[in-house]
Design an enzyme around this catalytic site. Structure first.
Site, PDB file in Angstrom:
ATOM      1  N   ASP A 178      47.498  29.014 -33.808  1.00  0.00           N
ATOM      2  CA  ASP A 178      47.586  27.657 -34.523  1.00  0.00           C
ATOM      3  C   ASP A 178      46.664  28.149 -35.797  1.00  0.00           C
ATOM      4  OD1 ASP A 178      48.462  26.707 -32.112  1.00  0.00           O
ATOM      5  OD2 ASP A 178      46.703  24.946 -32.192  1.00  0.00           O
ATOM      6  N   HIS A 227      40.512  26.263 -32.703  1.00  0.00           N
ATOM      7  CA  HIS A 227      40.263  25.666 -34.000  1.00  0.00           C
ATOM      8  C   HIS A 227      38.951  26.036 -34.619  1.00  0.00           C
ATOM      9  CE1 HIS A 227      43.995  23.022 -32.934  1.00  0.00           C
ATOM     10  NE2 HIS A 227      44.242  24.310 -32.907  1.00  0.00           N
ATOM     11  N   CYS A 334      41.979  18.377 -39.635  1.00  0.00           N
ATOM     12  CA  CYS A 334      43.274  18.563 -38.932  1.00  0.00           C
ATOM     13  C   CYS A 334      44.514  17.759 -39.444  1.00  0.00           C
ATOM     14  CB  CYS A 334      42.794  18.089 -37.663  1.00  0.00           C
ATOM     15  SG  CYS A 334      41.263  18.808 -36.661  1.00  0.00           S
TER      16      CYS A 334
END
Ligand code: DAV
Length: 344
Positions: A178, A227, A334
């Protein structure tokens, strides 16, 4: 509406003056469905039962999150920033998750925009379905390179070879990462292995970044890692906040690029609010802010402790409600992807 700028993509840090950005979309968001081991490793225990197929987030939360993101887009336009919005997609119908968290799936490095190779199977189509038009319009600039993910058709699963005693919930059979596991500090990107990023994913990213850029990995202290943008939070060149429950000054200083930076731990632990529910994250979303230019910074409006801290460091907070976006898994960082920041 603020027109786009040229080059159409150009950004390699988290703080230089922002010129163009993607702001995500919350409509039709639903709980992601992935194997139990992944959900248990990354999601708050009290909500793991919600992560099943065809389970939309409560409509009142999605509606309020939609308004929060529309409001964020207006705030950014009022600051003279070009805002791209993705297409509305019915995520329940396609077995997906959301269009509200594009930071996980796209990252600008120099004049290159890189798409994640998502570990999560429910996210395979996310960028294609929601963001292709934005990428196509950026790609019209001949100076820009877009690195799309390889077609997921026939792709191997990253779940099958996970060993019971292994730390992460994915294996290393194919690249998985990611983009939200990486932050840009100029020519150096700092990132982490996590439940959604494996070593093959890091190697893929190293090949995708333009020449002259390198990717370094931090020692991860968080067994729920997914993350990096609630762990390290740069404010401007030479100044950052960090999450002392997930990293330390000692770990960060191992990276030459941060050697002379001023670093402040966030004092204490941010308090979770009772409503709306944090279905997918911790209250550390407070650090998931969006820096506009190394001075102005957009933060969640109720995070008053952060406001005071930022003012004491010479920053100018712009307050923006994001508590319903929080429910969908992230905050200002985000929910956005910076596409152009002024070069230094
Ligand atoms: O603190 O729960 C949130 C990261 C969102 N992309 C956390 C991690």
């Amino acid at each position: 509406m603020i027109p786009p700028v040229t080059p159409a993509a150009n950004s390699d840090n988290e703080w230089s003056p922002l010129r163009s950005i993607i702001v995500g979309r919350a409509e039709h968001s639903c709980f992601p469905s992935e194997p139990a081991r992944m959900i248990e490793a990354t999601m708050p225990e009290e909500y793991v039962g919600e992560f099943k197929p065809n389970n939309p987030f409560p409509p009142e939360i999605v509606k309020a999150a939609t308004e929060e993101l529309d409001n964020l887009a207006r705030i950014l336009e009022a600051e003279g920033i070009h805002v791209y919005r993705p297409k509305e997609v019915n995520w329940t119908q396609v077995g997906g998750y959301t269009g509200a968290m594009p930071r996980d799936g796209l990252m600008t490095v120099g004049n290159t925009v890189i798409e994640s190779v998502y570990a999560w199977e429910c996210r395979r189509q996310e960028i294609k379905l929601g963001f292709t038009e934005i990428l196509d319009s950026i790609a019209k600039d001949p100076n820009v390179t877009i690195v799309r993910r390889p077609s997921p058709a026939g792709e191997q699963s990253v779940y099958e070879k996970v060993l019971p005693d292994q730390l992460w919930a994915i294996d290393n059979t194919r690249p998985a990462f990611d983009t939200a596991d990486f932050l840009r500090f100029g020519k150096v990107l700092i990132g982490q292995l996590s439940h959604v990023t494996n070593m093959k994913g890091v190697e893929y990213l190293r090949k995708a970044v333009p020449e002259g850029y390198t990717v370094e990995l931090i020692d991860v202290q968080d067994k729920h890692a997914m993350h990096i943008d609630t762990t390290i939070a740069p404010l401007r060149e030479g100044l950052l906040l960090y999450n002392p429950e997930r990293t330390s000054e000692e770990i960060l200083r191992k990276h030459d690029v941060l050697k002379n930076w001023e670093m402040h731990p966030y004092p204490g632990t941010p308090k979770a609010h009772a409503y709306p529910p944090l279905y997918m994250t911790s209250a550390w979303l407070t650090l998931n802010f969006l820096v506009l230019d190394g001075h102005k910074i957009v933060i969640e409006e109720q995070d008053t402790q952060l406001q005071d801290l930022l003012r004491s460091l010479g920053m100018e907070p712009i307050l923006c409600p994001m508590r319903n976006v929080y429910c969908l898994g992230g905050s200002l960082h985000c929910a956005t992807v910076d596409i152009v920041r002024e070069s230094r």
